[in-house]
Write an enzyme that holds these catalytic residues in place. Structure first.
Site, PDB file in Angstrom:
ATOM      1  CE  LYS A 209      -3.694  -2.488  -0.414  1.00 20.16           C
ATOM      2  NZ  LYS A 209      -4.096  -3.262   0.613  1.00 20.16           N
TER       3      LYS A 209
HETATM    4  C1  LIG Z   1      -5.533  -4.351   0.870  1.00 16.39           C
HETATM    5  C2  LIG Z   1      -7.076  -4.388   0.712  1.00 16.39           C
HETATM    6  C3  LIG Z   1      -7.729  -4.437   2.024  1.00 16.39           C
HETATM    7  C4  LIG Z   1      -7.188  -5.340   3.234  1.00 16.39           C
HETATM    8  O1  LIG Z   1      -6.036  -4.518   3.631  1.00 16.39           O
HETATM    9  P1  LIG Z   1      -5.345  -5.398   4.775  1.00 16.39           P
HETATM   10  O2  LIG Z   1      -4.467  -4.345   5.652  1.00 16.39           O
HETATM   11  O3  LIG Z   1      -4.312  -6.711   4.135  1.00 16.39           O
HETATM   12  O4  LIG Z   1      -6.159  -6.311   5.803  1.00 16.39           O
HETATM   13  C5  LIG Z   1      -9.078  -4.294   1.809  1.00 16.39           C
HETATM   14  N1  LIG Z   1      -9.659  -3.728   0.741  1.00 16.39           N
HETATM   15  C6  LIG Z   1      -8.808  -3.491  -0.284  1.00 16.39           C
HETATM   16  C7  LIG Z   1      -9.532  -2.606  -1.175  1.00 16.39           C
HETATM   17  C8  LIG Z   1      -7.536  -3.764  -0.342  1.00 16.39           C
HETATM   18  O5  LIG Z   1      -6.975  -3.417  -1.371  1.00 16.39           O
END
Ligand SMILES: *Cc1c(COP(=O)(O)O)cnc(C)c1O
Length: 407
Positions: A209
């Site tokens: 991210k």
């Molecule tokens: C990465 C992601 C999540 C989950 O995030 P985590 O921190 O890995 O639990 C939820 N929604 C979207 C759209 C994502 O891309």
């Protein structure tokens, strides 16, 4: 990330089949990579030396600084993933059996699975063809007397039409939980995502991210009661977290369990990474913007639909750079991904729409024709490499390979 693993595995196969793993071959360019510097390493070392490695002072500091970045006036509750944060936000809003929650099909499974955790029913809807964000008209059409909430996903880092969504949510008494896993920092009509009038916003600090703590997330809300419930349920329904327990006047051994909670707290080790990542976030965003604009300029004459930029007054977080092949292209999506892989370039697909996964298709009795926009986009889409450590030369490799394949 399943996507990273999948692509890397496929890459390895393609590389060995084509005998590309020669020493002179250019290094493999992944589609995403975290940007961890000496500052993060030093902060983690300091945390380890401090003797306090679970939730404690560093987590508090990270929460406070994250809230300050958003401009203050919000409560910030860190968690060990955005998935956990979405679960806790829905729990705090009282979502449960018999309730329906509207979710876009073009997202990661976490957005919908948290609804299942609570025994409620996710209702998948189609997305807007231009932005791939949830379409307000599709939300409206999916509302039933059981609908309790909607989870808009700011796809790729471009904010949803939150004015329209919040207005229709108010009309139908729906709760709004923003899945902002892609959207730190994104601006929606002059305001940072996280400070809008929704019930809660959840950010992700997963490895790929826009900033990372390895694994982690943040629940942001203006509602002190919601924040208190999330804080309680993230740590076993215990009234005080470990840090407060060890510093308050009550005996150290005393605590009270007031609910059957979860184990979703962020560690100080992870928060230490977050504190330093946050200090770099404006620079990260600037680099992401440069790369996105570089792609937009260099790819504009190819048979591609390039991603929508934010409207004036709004700002894209550029978590993902997703392009779609147009009708005139001489290659299909899968073939293009293969060509790029053969050139040592990693890509991914965001996302395989939820309605295409066996679990969601079967348990919600879904079929592809209910989601024409997501279907059309899925067939044509791929995500190009975009990360802050990517050099201009790296990007030129991607651009050259795209031109070689498509022009
Ligand atoms: C990465 C992601 C999540 C989950 O995030 P985590 O921190 O890995 O639990 C939820 N929604 C979207 C759209 C994502 O891309």
């Amino acid at each position: 990330m399943p996507q990273v693993d999948g692509v890397n595995k496929k890459m390895g196969k393609i590389m060995s089949e084509l005998n590309l793993a020669e020493p002179e071959a250019l290094p493999f360019l992944p589609f995403a990579l975290p940007d961890i510097g000496e500052e993060e390493i030093a902060e983690v070392v300091e945390c380890l030396r401090s003797g306090w490695v679970t939730t404690g002072p560093k987590t508090r500091q990270f929460e406070q600084e994250f809230g300050a970045y958003l401009g203050g006036g919000v409560e910030t509750v860190s968690v060990n993933s955005a998935t956990a944060g979405l679960h806790l936000a829905l729990e705090a809003l009282g979502i449960g059996p018999g309730d329906e929650v509207i979710v876009p099909t073009m997202t990661f499974t976490a957005t919908a699975e948290v609804v299942r955790y609570l025994g409620a029913q996710p209702v998948l809807v189609d997305v807007d063809a231009r932005t791939l964000n949830i379409a307000p008209s599709a939300i409206e059409a999916a509302i039933t007397p059981r609908t309790k909430a909607v989870i808009p996903v700011h796809y790729a880092g471009l904010a949803c039409d939150m004015d329209a969504i919040l207005a229709l949510a108010a009309r139908h008494s729906l709760r709004v939980i923003e899945d902002a896993a892609h959207a730190f920092p994104a601006v929606c009509n002059g305001r940072l995502v996280g400070t809008l009038a929704s019930d809660a916003t959840v950010f992700s600090f997963y490895a790929n991210k826009t900033m990372t703590t390895g694994e982690g997330g943040m629940v942001v809300t203006r509602d002190p009661a919601l924040a208190a419930r999330v804080r309680l349920m993230r740590i076993h329904g215990i009234k005080q977290d470990a840090f407060a327990r060890y510093t308050s006047k009550t005996p150290a051994w005393f605590y009270e369990v007031v609910a059957a909670g979860f184990k979703y707290n962020l560690t100080d080790i992870a928060a230490a990474i977050g504190v330093q990542q946050l200090r770099k976030i404006d620079r990260f965003l600037l680099r992401r913007k440069e790369l996105a604009h570089g792609y937009a300029e260099a790819l504009k004459d190819l048979p591609l639909q390039l991603p929508a930029d934010a409207a004036p007054g709004s700002g894209h977080a550029w978590h993902l750079y997703m392009v779609r092949l147009t009708a005139g292209a001489r290659l299909g999506r899968d073939e293009l991904i293969g060509r790029l892989a053969a050139a040592g370039i990693g890509t991914s697909v965001h996302f395989i729409p939820l309605h295409r996964h066996p679990y969601w298709r079967d348990s919600c009795a879904l079929s592809a024709h209910q989601f024409p926009e997501a279907e059309a986009s899925f067939a044509a889409m791929l995500t190009l490499p975009l990360y802050t450590r990517m050099t201009d030369a790296d990007q030129q490799r991607v651009i050259a390979a795209m031109h070689a394949a498509l022009s």
